[in-house]
Enzyme design. Structure first.
Site, PDB file in Angstrom:
ATOM      1  N   CYS B 332      47.357  29.948  43.206  1.00 11.86           N
ATOM      2  CA  CYS B 332      46.856  31.324  43.420  1.00 11.86           C
ATOM      3  C   CYS B 332      47.490  32.271  42.392  1.00 11.86           C
ATOM      4  O   CYS B 332      46.812  33.091  41.779  1.00 11.86           O
ATOM      5  CB  CYS B 332      47.190  31.756  44.842  1.00 11.86           C
ATOM      6  N   TRP B 335      46.118  31.472  38.959  1.00 14.03           N
ATOM      7  CA  TRP B 335      44.714  31.899  38.857  1.00 14.03           C
ATOM      8  C   TRP B 335      44.640  33.392  38.500  1.00 14.03           C
ATOM      9  O   TRP B 335      43.791  33.823  37.733  1.00 14.03           O
ATOM     10  CB  TRP B 335      43.989  31.645  40.186  1.00 14.03           C
ATOM     11  N   HIS B 336      45.590  34.168  39.065  1.00 11.10           N
ATOM     12  CA  HIS B 336      45.540  35.610  38.839  1.00 11.10           C
ATOM     13  C   HIS B 336      45.808  36.002  37.404  1.00 11.10           C
ATOM     14  O   HIS B 336      45.343  37.044  36.951  1.00 11.10           O
ATOM     15  CB  HIS B 336      46.512  36.338  39.775  1.00 11.10           C
ATOM     16  N   GLY B 337      46.561  35.194  36.697  1.00  6.34           N
ATOM     17  CA  GLY B 337      46.792  35.580  35.312  1.00  6.34           C
ATOM     18  C   GLY B 337      47.705  34.633  34.579  1.00  6.34           C
ATOM     19  O   GLY B 337      48.532  33.944  35.187  1.00  6.34           O
ATOM     20  N   PHE B 490      41.233  39.477  35.900  1.00  5.35           N
ATOM     21  CA  PHE B 490      41.466  38.131  36.421  1.00  5.35           C
ATOM     22  C   PHE B 490      40.201  37.301  36.266  1.00  5.35           C
ATOM     23  O   PHE B 490      40.083  36.247  36.751  1.00  5.35           O
ATOM     24  CB  PHE B 490      41.920  38.178  37.876  1.00  5.35           C
TER      25      PHE B 490
END
Lengths: 306, 490
Positions: B332, B335-337, B490
């Site tokens: 997670c 995935w955000h950055g 994102f």
């Protein structure tokens, strides 16, 4: 379906009408407050025009007490030379009957407007119904933005203008920034090159002189007031600093009703009077206001040309 | 073309008119064309990437659907996942990997001749990749059948209200809606208008105003006091909520105009009384996606590898839970950055989940379960969870890990220092008022007050009109010029 559509349409139209009514009422209320705050239409004898430098430099109420004259302080953060020219025309167009003196804030960096906002004209939006302001804004913004502001009046404001409007109704004219400039950090920043250069954009000078000429043609005294800026800052480019000062002095001989008042000598080395390199704190504001009142009494008020 | 911009409103009105005026059989093509115009408006090359991904996955899905054997179906699923994830990794993470390699080589005093590729990240790629990964998995699992109509599938991938930052659509709920015909409904237009207005208010009046304080503080945290950093931390918690939930409201409203109900992404997240509750209320479409496609498979796989009841004194359920949470939240964060700050933000949640798990265990063991649910304790838990999530947001917002750690240090050692009131103290004061107003409104919402008042028609009508007039005037009077949405990156 058709019945539903008509009921729905009526509701939507009613909602839109209510919105425009509310929009109109709020804008009328806020413009009223702003007029009081800036002193537009209050028949002042002294008009103060400038940006934040002058806003924090002069106390309107103290000046009124000292001179016993009504003062209007039409100063806005980030106002450029062009904005100020419009502010003067707008003010005089509405209310010039009693004005004897215009105090115009000047400084060595005013002809280099790189750091001032490109959309500073937005501060004039509340007065869009004024023809002078209207013409100015039409040239400054996109057609969409102009028509949006024309149609929905509340879009002409922001929180600063709303706050100023309320201050107008509450007769609260104080502009104060508490604290003292940190000269050690300032010197470090200046060494790193974090400062604006002094230069004269010929177009800006021309525009400024046009304003001087305009005020002169109205037979109104013009005091070009240099509210002190900190000496550490002034001395960075002392040659150009002196050159600009000389230019201001030269205006005195060129125009009959112009007086240049430079308060730097004696004050710019008193660091305790500054909030930051350019703006004064309340102690500085008090001293400058008193000095200005003395100058006004000496040069303008007793020697009225009106 | 930002949602809160006049050009988007004109675009939306144009698409809406075309959708309702032109023959029904054209509707799907109108929405598809509108979606591509909307997406290519940002950069036409983004449209090519999206188109390529759509074609690739459509054929993978088709080939999977014609296979009978599970092993062959799995091969096509793997091919699709590999292809989609490689595209995502290339655009999102290549520069991050190169930068990390350069950093490591500097530490080792080696100076290889490698440079950043400065790849531009196509907006929304993380969202539509997850969406298509979900679809392919669902086709493989048999939850949905392969979508034969290419236009419907392409629209599923590119539907303009959700392409930039979600909500991440699920094939089981979104595809059937895209196939259906949605006749004009006046109530739906009204509802959409109301929801869009709420979103605009959250974005333009609250989030963008808070950004005026937050951005300069986080840009240079070393020159600010602990109290200023604390204020910026709290402001950012509300900024990101109003920014993302405002965007989601506008996305939901835009889709609803065409009769398509997207999944709501938020449910009063700052009223969560535990970390797991927070993730049931925050970015719901992502949480559910992670639960269904990462957490559950990992938990299942781990459970198969742990046949005994206990390991090292721990119940195997505990180990399964912790393993699944660790993998899910690490992913997670990533995935955000492509930044260490996001990765550590993900790890922070692993820690918070683990702590929450053990606290729950202790509460149960000590027989405090009834006390734990009493209102005063619940309020304290809500406040505690808010503080924890706000602290976690620091890592999310900080430009570098160093900045984040410095902020944490100052937050716990320098709270009594003088506070910076922002470039405009009026704006900062207004921000505080707006946050207070939002919290108060949500307290009533949490207690079901607004829902109860809807029964009272007279109150409902007067309140509803006053409320929406207030929002509209608020947007026009106090709306800050719109900037990009936080979640677009994102």
């Amino acid at each position: 379906m058709l019945k539903n559509l008509s009921t729905w349409s009526i509701k939507v139209i009613l909602f839109i009408i209510l919105f425009f009514l509310l929009d109109f009422s709020i804008s009328v209320f806020l413009v009223g407050g702003l007029m009081r705050y800036y002193g537009i239409g209050t028949h002042p004898e002294i008009l103060i025009i400038g940006h934040s430098h002058l806003m924090l430099g002069v106390d309107k109420e103290l000046l009124e007490n000292k001179t016993k004259l009504r003062v209007a302080k039409y100063t806005r953060e980030g106002a450029t030379i062009e904005d100020r020219a419009i502010m003067i025309r707008q003010f005089l167009n509405k209310d010039s009957s009693k004005i004897r003196v215009i105090v115009y804030g000047v400084d060595a960096w005013m002809f280099n407007e790189e750091k001032l906002s490109e959309n500073s004209y937005k501060m004039l939006l509340p007065f869009l119904s004024d023809t002078i302001v209207q013409d100015y804004i039409k040239n400054k913004c996109s057609s969409f933005e102009y028509h949006k502001n024309f149609l929905i009046k509340t879009t002409r404001f922001d929180e600063l203008l709303v706050s100023s409007a309320f201050r107008g109704y509450l007769s609260k004219w104080t502009n104060l920034k508490f604290g003292q400039v940190d000269t050690i950090s300032l010197k470090k920043d200046l060494l790193k090159g974090k400062h604006e250069s002094i230069k004269v954009d010929p177009e800006k000078w021309k525009s400024f002189e046009k304003t001087v000429n305009y005020i002169n043609s109205k037979n109104i005294r013009l005091v070009l007031l240099y509210v002190p800026t900190i000496s550490i800052y002034n001395n960075l480019d002392s040659v150009n600093f002196k050159a600009i000062n000389d230019k201001f002095v030269s205006l005195e001989s060129k125009y009959q009703y112009v007086k240049y008042v430079d308060l730097n000598p004696g004050l710019s080395t008193h660091y305790e009077l500054f909030y930051d390199p350019i703006h004064l704190n309340p102690s500085g504001q008090k001293i400058v206001t008193k000095m200005l009142s003395t100058h006004l009494k000496k040069y303008c008020i007793t020697d009225s040309i009106k | 073309m930002l949602f809160a911009s006049p050009i988007y409103l004109c675009f939306l009105a144009g698409v809406f008119l075309a959708y309702n005026i032109l023959p029904q059989k054209w509707r799907i093509y109108i929405l598809l064309a509108a979606s591509y115009i909307f997406y290519c408006w940002l950069d036409w090359r983004f449209g090519l990437i999206l188109g390529g991904m759509t074609l690739f996955n459509y054929f993978c899905s088709y080939l999977m659907s014609v296979q009978i054997e599970k092993a062959s179906r799995k091969r096509y699923l793997q091919l699709s996942l590999l292809g989609s994830l490689l595209v995502l990794i290339y655009f999102k993470y290549t520069d991050f990997f190169i930068e990390s390699c350069i950093d490591i080589s500097h530490v080792l005093d080696v100076h290889p001749n490698i440079h950043l590729l400065n790849i531009i990240l196509p907006v929304g790629i993380s969202f539509y990749t997850f969406q298509v990964v979900g679809y392919m998995t669902d086709v493989y699992r048999g939850s949905v059948t392969h979508e034969k109509n290419f236009a419907t599938f392409a629209l599923f991938m590119s539907f303009f209200p959700q392409i930039l930052a979600g909500p991440i659509g699920r094939s089981t709920t979104l595809l059937p809606q895209l196939r259906e015909n949605h006749p004009l409904d006046l109530n739906r237009i009204t509802d959409s208008g109301k929801q869009f207005l709420i979103g605009m208010f959250k974005k333009l009046v609250i989030a963008d105003r808070l950004a005026m304080f937050v951005d300069p503080v986080f840009a240079n945290p070393f020159s600010h006091s602990g109290s200023t950093l604390a204020m910026a931390t709290v402001f950012y918690a509300f900024q990101i909520y109003c920014d993302f939930s405002g965007y989601t409201d506008m996305a939901l409203a835009s889709a609803n105009l065409f009769g398509i109900k997207l999944q709501p992404n938020f449910n009063l997240p700052y009223f969560a009384d535990s970390i797991s509750d927070f993730w049931k209320r925050w970015h719901i479409s992502l949480s559910m996606w992670l639960r269904d496609y990462i957490y559950t498979p990992i938990a299942w796989m781990t459970s198969r590898k742990l046949p005994k009841a206990r390991y090292f004194g721990f119940k195997s359920e505990t180990l399964i839970y912790l393993t699944a949470v660790t993998v899910t939240f690490s992913l997670c964060g990533f995935w955000h950055g492509a930044n260490w700050t996001f990765i550590f933000w993900g790890f922070a949640y692993v820690l918070l989940f683990a702590t929450g798990f053990f606290v729950n265990f202790l509460v149960k063991s000590a027989g405090l379960k009834r006390l734990w649910k009493k209102p005063p304790v619940r309020i304290l838990r809500i406040l505690f969870v808010f503080c924890m999530t706000s602290l976690a947001w620091v890592l999310f917002r900080a430009n570098t890990l160093e900045d984040g750690l410095y902020i944490y240090k100052k937050l716990f050692t320098d709270l009594s220092s003088q506070m910076y009131t922002g470039a405009s103290s009026v704006s900062t004061f207004l921000s505080v008022l707006l946050i207070a107003g939002l919290v108060l409104y949500q307290v009533f919402e949490y207690n079901g007050f607004w829902e109860r008042q809807k029964q009272n028609r007279k109150f409902s009508l007067v309140f509803s009109w006053s409320f929406y007039l207030f929002l509209l005037v608020g947007v026009s009077l106090l709306g800050v010029s719109s900037s990009r949405f936080i979640y677009f990156k994102f």
